[in-house]
Design a protein around this motif. Sequence first.
Motif, PDB file in Angstrom:
ATOM      1  N   LYS A  84       0.924  -1.418  -0.052  1.00  0.00           N
ATOM      2  CA  LYS A  84       0.172  -0.037   0.084  1.00  0.00           C
ATOM      3  C   LYS A  84       0.745   1.319   0.022  1.00  0.00           C
ATOM      4  O   LYS A  84       0.638   2.057  -0.764  1.00  0.00           O
ATOM      5  CB  LYS A  84      -0.785  -0.008   1.302  1.00  0.00           C
ATOM      6  N   ASP A  85       1.933   1.168   0.737  1.00  0.00           N
ATOM      7  CA  ASP A  85       2.791   2.261   0.826  1.00  0.00           C
ATOM      8  C   ASP A  85       3.642   2.718  -0.415  1.00  0.00           C
ATOM      9  O   ASP A  85       3.504   3.750  -0.927  1.00  0.00           O
ATOM     10  CB  ASP A  85       3.849   2.113   2.121  1.00  0.00           C
ATOM     11  N   ILE A  86       3.970   1.647  -1.193  1.00  0.00           N
ATOM     12  CA  ILE A  86       4.453   1.606  -2.423  1.00  0.00           C
ATOM     13  C   ILE A  86       3.814   2.206  -3.578  1.00  0.00           C
ATOM     14  O   ILE A  86       3.868   3.242  -4.168  1.00  0.00           O
ATOM     15  CB  ILE A  86       4.873   0.301  -2.959  1.00  0.00           C
ATOM     16  N   MET A  87       2.469   1.870  -3.563  1.00  0.00           N
ATOM     17  CA  MET A  87       1.389   2.363  -4.547  1.00  0.00           C
ATOM     18  C   MET A  87       0.967   3.772  -4.038  1.00  0.00           C
ATOM     19  O   MET A  87       0.869   4.907  -4.958  1.00  0.00           O
ATOM     20  CB  MET A  87      -0.118   1.549  -4.477  1.00  0.00           C
ATOM     21  N   TYR A  88       1.130   4.376  -2.885  1.00  0.00           N
ATOM     22  CA  TYR A  88       0.839   5.795  -2.350  1.00  0.00           C
ATOM     23  C   TYR A  88       1.695   6.519  -2.763  1.00  0.00           C
ATOM     24  O   TYR A  88       1.638   7.472  -3.457  1.00  0.00           O
ATOM     25  CB  TYR A  88       0.753   5.551  -0.886  1.00  0.00           C
ATOM     26  N   HIS A  89       3.053   6.106  -2.694  1.00  0.00           N
ATOM     27  CA  HIS A  89       4.108   6.756  -3.346  1.00  0.00           C
ATOM     28  C   HIS A  89       4.184   6.968  -4.904  1.00  0.00           C
ATOM     29  O   HIS A  89       4.339   8.120  -5.474  1.00  0.00           O
ATOM     30  CB  HIS A  89       5.575   6.281  -2.990  1.00  0.00           C
ATOM     31  N   LEU A  90       3.692   6.031  -5.552  1.00  0.00           N
ATOM     32  CA  LEU A  90       3.686   6.019  -7.063  1.00  0.00           C
ATOM     33  C   LEU A  90       2.604   6.877  -7.484  1.00  0.00           C
ATOM     34  O   LEU A  90       2.661   7.697  -8.613  1.00  0.00           O
ATOM     35  CB  LEU A  90       3.314   4.526  -7.771  1.00  0.00           C
ATOM     36  N   TYR A  91       1.279   7.021  -6.701  1.00  0.00           N
ATOM     37  CA  TYR A  91       0.227   7.856  -6.999  1.00  0.00           C
ATOM     38  C   TYR A  91       0.647   9.260  -6.468  1.00  0.00           C
ATOM     39  O   TYR A  91       0.319  10.081  -7.608  1.00  0.00           O
ATOM     40  CB  TYR A  91      -0.840   7.194  -5.826  1.00  0.00           C
ATOM     41  N   LYS A  92       1.479   9.795  -5.655  1.00  0.00           N
ATOM     42  CA  LYS A  92       1.785  10.708  -5.141  1.00  0.00           C
ATOM     43  C   LYS A  92       2.696  11.502  -6.290  1.00  0.00           C
ATOM     44  O   LYS A  92       2.692  12.677  -6.870  1.00  0.00           O
ATOM     45  CB  LYS A  92       2.250  11.062  -4.192  1.00  0.00           C
ATOM     46  N   ALA A  93       3.658  10.593  -6.941  1.00  0.00           N
ATOM     47  CA  ALA A  93       4.825  10.897  -7.840  1.00  0.00           C
ATOM     48  C   ALA A  93       3.948  11.216  -8.917  1.00  0.00           C
ATOM     49  O   ALA A  93       4.538  12.237  -9.819  1.00  0.00           O
ATOM     50  CB  ALA A  93       5.536   9.659  -7.932  1.00  0.00           C
ATOM     51  N   THR A  94       2.874  10.505  -9.285  1.00  0.00           N
ATOM     52  CA  THR A  94       2.321  10.877 -10.642  1.00  0.00           C
ATOM     53  C   THR A  94       1.630  12.242 -10.616  1.00  0.00           C
ATOM     54  O   THR A  94       1.583  12.872 -11.620  1.00  0.00           O
ATOM     55  CB  THR A  94       1.162   9.685 -10.788  1.00  0.00           C
ATOM     56  N   LYS A  95       0.734  12.457  -9.631  1.00  0.00           N
ATOM     57  CA  LYS A  95       0.149  13.712  -9.345  1.00  0.00           C
ATOM     58  C   LYS A  95       1.092  14.896  -9.547  1.00  0.00           C
ATOM     59  O   LYS A  95       0.950  15.863 -10.029  1.00  0.00           O
ATOM     60  CB  LYS A  95      -0.783  13.731  -8.161  1.00  0.00           C
TER      61      LYS A  95
END
Length: 279
Positions: free
Chosen positions: A142-153
């Motif tokens: 979940k933490d990995i996907m959160y960081h990827l999501y934030k990096a995308t935004k």
Amino acid sequence: MLQIDEEMEKHNDLLKEIQENPTDINAIAAKRRRDFTGEFFRYVTLLSETLDGLEDRDAVARLATRCLSAVSAYDNTLESVETLDAAQAKFDDILNSPSVDAACEKIRSLAKAKELDSSLILLINSAYAAAKESQTVTNEAKDIMYHLYKATKSSLRSITPKEIKLLKYLLNITDPEERFSALATAFSPGDDHEAKDPKALYTTPKELHKWIKIMLDAYHLNKEETDIREAKQMSQPIVIQRLFILKDTIEDEYLDKKTVVADENPKKEDDTSVEEFLN
């Protein structure tokens, strides 16, 4: 009657989730696409009509417009299997990175190369939404996907044209006189075109006028292409009214008629960042 109550509760639940997570509308649209029905948009319209405050109605209208854009982007992306396959390959490459930092750097590199397309963004949004709600996914995942999501935004914001950022700022000013003053300031950075404030956003009347037209064209296109009848009937959001006012002001105060006519056909290549503004 019980069925109607259940439907209303479902609509209210979806709206509440959107209001509590306004920056995650794309992820919500990917996760709950089936819930964004015509009845839901009718519910939002009726809710807006019951509000007394102009700002409250404006906020609901803005939210509804962003929902429509997110749903439209989701549906349009799913139409192209080839595009999804290419996006999946990019996503797999990101996930195969040796570290989270390396994965985020790949996303930033794709953005700089203008390869961070809507299909890839959809995959990242969907993966983040699924991981966030899952009871079986580990906290590490979940933490990995959160960081990827934030990096995308973050990457999307970094490549947004300054005119779009300026429009966001202007449209959030509720007082008309203050808004027009800010508009004048944006057109007058100082002598020899040197910005008085390095952090401020400056542009030309012609350039901002072009982006306003692109935004209005995109808004009307979204309304015409949606298959949700109730969405088409939704009253025009105040943000769109403010765009029209800004457009008329620039034409009347800053542009001559020849310039306005020349701007009637904006270059197609400038359409790429409109979706980010609406979302």
